[in-house]
Design a protein around this motif. Structure first.
Motif, short mmCIF file in Angstrom:
data_model
loop_
_atom_site.label_atom_id
_atom_site.label_comp_id
_atom_site.label_asym_id
_atom_site.label_seq_id
_atom_site.Cartn_x
_atom_site.Cartn_y
_atom_site.Cartn_z
N PRO A 20 0.81 -1.23 0.00
CA PRO A 20 0.00 0.00 0.00
C PRO A 20 0.84 1.27 0.00
O PRO A 20 0.52 2.22 -0.73
CB PRO A 20 -0.85 -0.14 1.27
CG PRO A 20 -1.01 -1.61 1.44
CD PRO A 20 0.33 -2.18 1.01
N ASN A 29 -3.94 -2.01 5.35
CA ASN A 29 -4.09 -1.41 4.02
C ASN A 29 -4.36 0.09 4.07
O ASN A 29 -4.71 0.69 3.06
CB ASN A 29 -5.20 -2.12 3.23
CG ASN A 29 -6.58 -1.88 3.81
OD1 ASN A 29 -6.73 -1.55 4.99
ND2 ASN A 29 -7.59 -2.06 3.00
N VAL A 64 -6.10 1.23 0.50
CA VAL A 64 -5.62 0.58 -0.71
C VAL A 64 -6.17 -0.84 -0.77
O VAL A 64 -6.06 -1.60 0.20
CB VAL A 64 -4.07 0.58 -0.74
CG1 VAL A 64 -3.56 -0.14 -1.99
CG2 VAL A 64 -3.54 2.00 -0.67
#
Length: 126
Positions: free
Chosen positions: A8, A77, A104
């Motif tokens: 990410p 993430n 992400v």
């Protein structure tokens, strides 16, 4: 780079590099087709790549546009950047503090939230 193996924080760095390079194609390559773009906490500013692109086309024409990353944090993430962004405003060049929170998914930005501080005149521009 395979989107399943990209971390990410790498996606967010690619996005920031494209932003600073004012490269709309590279910038948009970091966003999911159905990405959501918010003013923190929940004001939807753009839905989908088309609307996100439209928000940035004129911004990318600003000669002073630059996002300086101050700090980056990651949890799973989510990537949170603290930045100082320089922009060209009607009253002249200015800087503002920005907190950007990115979610992400599958190697693309799925959601992003932005909290901006007040625009301060850029003393270096005088």
């Amino acid at each position: 780079m395979n989107s399943k193996t990209v971390r990410p924080e790498e996606v967010i760095q690619q996005q920031l590099d494209a932003y600073n390079g004012r490269d709309i194609e590279a910038f948009m390559a970091c966003w999911a087709d159905d990405a959501l773009y918010y003013e923190h906490p929940d004001t939807l500013l753009a839905s989908g790549k088309g609307e996100i692109r439209e928000r940035h086309i004129s911004r990318f024409k600003e000669p002073s546009l630059f996002g300086e990353r101050v700090k980056r944090m990651m949890v799973g993430n989510l990537v949170i950047d603290q930045e100082v962004v320089t922009r060209n405003f009607p009253q002249g060049r200015g800087k503002m503090d920005v907190i950007a929170i990115y979610q992400v998914e599958q190697g693309k930005i799925a959601k992003a939230w932005f909290k901006t501080g007040p625009c301060e005149p850029d003393e270096g521009a005088l």
